[in-house]
Design a protein around this motif. Structure first.
Motif, PDB file in Angstrom:
ATOM      1  N   TYR A  72      54.389  15.724  -3.100  1.00 37.83           N
ATOM      2  CA  TYR A  72      55.626  16.486  -3.193  1.00 37.83           C
ATOM      3  C   TYR A  72      56.813  15.550  -3.425  1.00 37.83           C
ATOM      4  O   TYR A  72      56.960  14.532  -2.765  1.00 37.83           O
ATOM      5  N   ASN A  73      57.663  15.916  -4.385  1.00 41.87           N
ATOM      6  CA  ASN A  73      58.894  15.182  -4.670  1.00 41.87           C
ATOM      7  C   ASN A  73      60.048  15.979  -4.072  1.00 41.87           C
ATOM      8  O   ASN A  73      60.393  17.056  -4.571  1.00 41.87           O
ATOM      9  N   CYS A  74      60.641  15.463  -2.995  1.00 45.33           N
ATOM     10  CA  CYS A  74      61.721  16.168  -2.292  1.00 45.33           C
ATOM     11  C   CYS A  74      62.939  16.395  -3.176  1.00 45.33           C
ATOM     12  O   CYS A  74      63.628  17.404  -3.044  1.00 45.33           O
ATOM     13  N   GLU A  75      63.235  15.473  -4.074  1.00 39.19           N
ATOM     14  CA  GLU A  75      64.419  15.580  -4.919  1.00 39.19           C
ATOM     15  C   GLU A  75      64.294  16.698  -5.949  1.00 39.19           C
ATOM     16  O   GLU A  75      65.239  17.443  -6.182  1.00 39.19           O
ATOM     17  N   SER A  76      63.125  16.819  -6.573  1.00 35.46           N
ATOM     18  CA  SER A  76      62.958  17.825  -7.627  1.00 35.46           C
ATOM     19  C   SER A  76      62.340  19.120  -7.111  1.00 35.46           C
ATOM     20  O   SER A  76      62.383  20.138  -7.797  1.00 35.46           O
ATOM     21  N   GLY A  77      61.719  19.068  -5.923  1.00 31.69           N
ATOM     22  CA  GLY A  77      61.043  20.262  -5.382  1.00 31.69           C
ATOM     23  C   GLY A  77      59.732  20.556  -6.092  1.00 31.69           C
ATOM     24  O   GLY A  77      59.211  21.658  -5.982  1.00 31.69           O
TER      25      GLY A  77
END
Length: 117
Positions: free
Chosen positions: A104-109
């Protein structure tokens, strides 16, 4: 062919319909997790796992170990339970299952892939 699974149900929102495990009671019970992961993945992939040849084992101890191959690629959405994720990697490595992990990429969701095997 490919199968898409989440690692553990209920940990995070993921774009999957099925999971390797539905719950983990004790994260320190490595043997129990290993058995549960093995049972789950054999249930989901078992008919596609086959012996392709015999030869030295991965650790070099056995000289006539079975080598396995699987025609189904596992796409796995990771939930953060490292002990479970490592047991899936172990199972895939021992059974010749192509594995792609999604983080999971927190910045892009969104999730991004990492080819493991």
């Amino acid at each position: 062919m490919k199968i898409v699974l989440g690692l553990v149900e209920g940990r995070h929102e993921m774009p999957v319909e099925d999971y390797v495990l539905h719950s983990v009671e004790d994260v320190t019970d490595i043997q129990g997790i290993r058995k549960a992961v093995c049972a789950s993945l054999v249930d989901k992939l078992g008919t596609d796992i086959r012996v392709t040849e015999y030869g030295p084992s991965l650790n070099g101890i056995e000289e006539d170990a079975a080598h396995y191959e699987c025609s189904t690629e596992l796409h796995l959405y990771i939930t953060g339970l490292t002990v479970v994720a490592l047991e899936v990697v172990r199972f895939c490595a021992m059974n010749g299952i192509p594995l792609v992990a999604y983080h999971y990429n927190c910045e892009s969701g969104s999730y991004y892939p990492q080819r493991i095997i």
